[in-house]
Design a protein around this motif. Sequence first.
Motif, PDB file in Angstrom:
ATOM      1  N   SER A 202       0.850  -1.193   0.000  1.00  0.00           N
ATOM      2  CA  SER A 202       0.000   0.000   0.000  1.00  0.00           C
ATOM      3  C   SER A 202       0.880   1.234   0.000  1.00  0.00           C
ATOM      4  N   ALA A 203       0.313   2.331  -0.521  1.00  0.00           N
ATOM      5  CA  ALA A 203       1.046   3.609  -0.571  1.00  0.00           C
ATOM      6  C   ALA A 203       0.205   4.695   0.080  1.00  0.00           C
ATOM      7  N   PRO A 204       0.060   4.675   1.431  1.00  0.00           N
ATOM      8  CA  PRO A 204      -0.774   5.691   2.089  1.00  0.00           C
ATOM      9  C   PRO A 204      -0.067   7.043   2.220  1.00  0.00           C
ATOM     10  N   ASN A 205       1.267   7.064   2.136  1.00  0.00           N
ATOM     11  CA  ASN A 205       2.012   8.291   2.431  1.00  0.00           C
ATOM     12  C   ASN A 205       2.572   8.971   1.180  1.00  0.00           C
ATOM     13  N   GLY A 206       2.295   8.474   0.023  1.00  0.00           N
ATOM     14  CA  GLY A 206       2.828   9.044  -1.217  1.00  0.00           C
ATOM     15  C   GLY A 206       2.962   7.952  -2.274  1.00  0.00           C
ATOM     16  N   ARG A 207       3.419   8.338  -3.410  1.00  0.00           N
ATOM     17  CA  ARG A 207       3.535   7.352  -4.482  1.00  0.00           C
ATOM     18  C   ARG A 207       4.953   6.792  -4.536  1.00  0.00           C
ATOM     19  N   SER A 208       5.052   5.575  -5.117  1.00  0.00           N
ATOM     20  CA  SER A 208       6.351   4.913  -5.204  1.00  0.00           C
ATOM     21  C   SER A 208       6.325   3.924  -6.365  1.00  0.00           C
ATOM     22  N   TRP A 209       7.465   3.815  -7.000  1.00  0.00           N
ATOM     23  CA  TRP A 209       7.611   2.784  -8.020  1.00  0.00           C
ATOM     24  C   TRP A 209       7.904   1.464  -7.333  1.00  0.00           C
ATOM     25  N   ILE A 210       7.235   0.370  -7.769  1.00  0.00           N
ATOM     26  CA  ILE A 210       7.466  -0.949  -7.184  1.00  0.00           C
ATOM     27  C   ILE A 210       7.609  -1.970  -8.318  1.00  0.00           C
ATOM     28  N   SER A 211       8.300  -3.068  -7.981  1.00  0.00           N
ATOM     29  CA  SER A 211       8.439  -4.197  -8.879  1.00  0.00           C
ATOM     30  C   SER A 211       8.222  -5.458  -8.065  1.00  0.00           C
ATOM     31  N   LEU A 224       4.191   2.310 -11.305  1.00  0.00           N
ATOM     32  CA  LEU A 224       4.047   3.323 -10.267  1.00  0.00           C
ATOM     33  C   LEU A 224       2.787   3.045  -9.466  1.00  0.00           C
ATOM     34  N   LEU A 225       2.948   3.016  -8.149  1.00  0.00           N
ATOM     35  CA  LEU A 225       1.823   2.880  -7.226  1.00  0.00           C
ATOM     36  C   LEU A 225       1.516   4.259  -6.651  1.00  0.00           C
ATOM     37  N   ASN A 226       0.385   4.822  -7.055  1.00  0.00           N
ATOM     38  CA  ASN A 226       0.036   6.180  -6.620  1.00  0.00           C
ATOM     39  C   ASN A 226      -0.431   6.196  -5.173  1.00  0.00           C
ATOM     40  N   LYS A 227      -0.460   7.379  -4.614  1.00  0.00           N
ATOM     41  CA  LYS A 227      -0.863   7.555  -3.210  1.00  0.00           C
ATOM     42  C   LYS A 227      -2.288   7.062  -3.009  1.00  0.00           C
ATOM     43  N   LYS A 231      -1.598  -2.941  -3.957  1.00  0.00           N
ATOM     44  CA  LYS A 231      -1.511  -4.125  -4.799  1.00  0.00           C
ATOM     45  C   LYS A 231      -1.287  -5.338  -3.911  1.00  0.00           C
ATOM     46  N   THR A 232      -1.869  -6.477  -4.290  1.00  0.00           N
ATOM     47  CA  THR A 232      -1.689  -7.718  -3.543  1.00  0.00           C
ATOM     48  C   THR A 232      -1.132  -8.770  -4.501  1.00  0.00           C
ATOM     49  N   ILE A 239       7.859 -14.253  -2.916  1.00  0.00           N
ATOM     50  CA  ILE A 239       7.605 -12.991  -3.616  1.00  0.00           C
ATOM     51  C   ILE A 239       8.847 -12.117  -3.454  1.00  0.00           C
ATOM     52  N   ASN A 240       9.377 -11.609  -4.578  1.00  0.00           N
ATOM     53  CA  ASN A 240      10.514 -10.696  -4.560  1.00  0.00           C
ATOM     54  C   ASN A 240      10.028  -9.288  -4.882  1.00  0.00           C
ATOM     55  N   LEU A 241      10.393  -8.326  -3.999  1.00  0.00           N
ATOM     56  CA  LEU A 241       9.941  -6.942  -4.149  1.00  0.00           C
ATOM     57  C   LEU A 241      11.126  -6.012  -4.306  1.00  0.00           C
ATOM     58  N   ILE A 242      10.899  -4.926  -5.093  1.00  0.00           N
ATOM     59  CA  ILE A 242      11.803  -3.776  -5.122  1.00  0.00           C
ATOM     60  C   ILE A 242      10.932  -2.548  -4.917  1.00  0.00           C
ATOM     61  N   LEU A 243      11.254  -1.744  -3.897  1.00  0.00           N
ATOM     62  CA  LEU A 243      10.493  -0.534  -3.586  1.00  0.00           C
ATOM     63  C   LEU A 243      11.347   0.671  -3.941  1.00  0.00           C
ATOM     64  N   GLY A 244      10.830   1.540  -4.810  1.00  0.00           N
ATOM     65  CA  GLY A 244      11.601   2.717  -5.218  1.00  0.00           C
ATOM     66  C   GLY A 244      11.650   3.778  -4.136  1.00  0.00           C
ATOM     67  N   ASP A 245      10.573   3.935  -3.388  1.00  0.00           N
ATOM     68  CA  ASP A 245      10.531   4.863  -2.247  1.00  0.00           C
ATOM     69  C   ASP A 245       9.901   4.105  -1.097  1.00  0.00           C
ATOM     70  N   ALA A 246      10.742   3.385  -0.352  1.00  0.00           N
ATOM     71  CA  ALA A 246      10.228   2.493   0.692  1.00  0.00           C
ATOM     72  C   ALA A 246       9.520   3.249   1.796  1.00  0.00           C
TER      73      ALA A 246
END
Length: 280
Positions: A202-211, A224-227, A231-232, A239-246
Amino acid sequence: MSIGNSPEDERPFHDVSEQTRPSVGHALRQARIATGLTVDDVSSATRVRIAIVHAIEADDFAPCGGDVYARGHIRTLARAVRLDPAPLIAQYDAEHGGRPEPTPAAPMFEAERIRPERRGPNWTAAMVAAIVAVVGFVGFNAFKGGDGGSDAKAQVAEGASPAPSKSSSPTPEKDKPAAPSSAPSDSAIAAAPQDKVTVQVSAPNGRSWISAKDHNGRMLFDGLLNKGESKTFQDRSKINLILGDAGAIELYVNGKKIEDDFRPGAVERLTYTKGDPAAG
């Protein structure tokens, strides 16, 4: 004085008609000149080539191509210059060994047999080529369609929950605080399957790119996951994650919130399994 034939009368008689009679070619030439015709005039009237007319008038019958053709040319030319062709043809036969034998038909039929046969188009080969082309085209399109479908499916997470839609408002986003994202309910935690790993981003505090990728490295989401969005993702093992703005992200793994203190702007690479909520 004796009465009877004189010695002069007993001299052998010579028929001078054969010696004084002109040749076939000479007779034709004299008759042509007498009628005031040129060789070109005779050739145009009879359609006999000029070279053959000259040759016949010189008693050269080789260009005619044979006795049959020579007799025909003599008859044609004689009529053109107003001569009776019969004596000329008889004279030609006497000078060239008699009337020629008819031309045998065998060589003509042989020439007809060896003439190359004209064949029509090979429709069978054309149909086979067309079928091969159609099959190849269909297979190529099916192959491309399969690749496109796998790429599209790779970007859809297993069991992904629909992202909450934000109502449009003319007020700028910075003037209106976003509603805090609520934690999963007890029922959602209980509903998380035990034989799979479930990760909610989830992106409650702002947007972030995720993979997000599954255990085989297949891409589940890359964007891009907007504010306010979430996504589930699910997989049977990892599951492998990369968070652009953790710092803008909240994570729930297998129904439990991850309490890691992610810094704003930090890039995090995370791996979660069925036994987590501890990051791998």
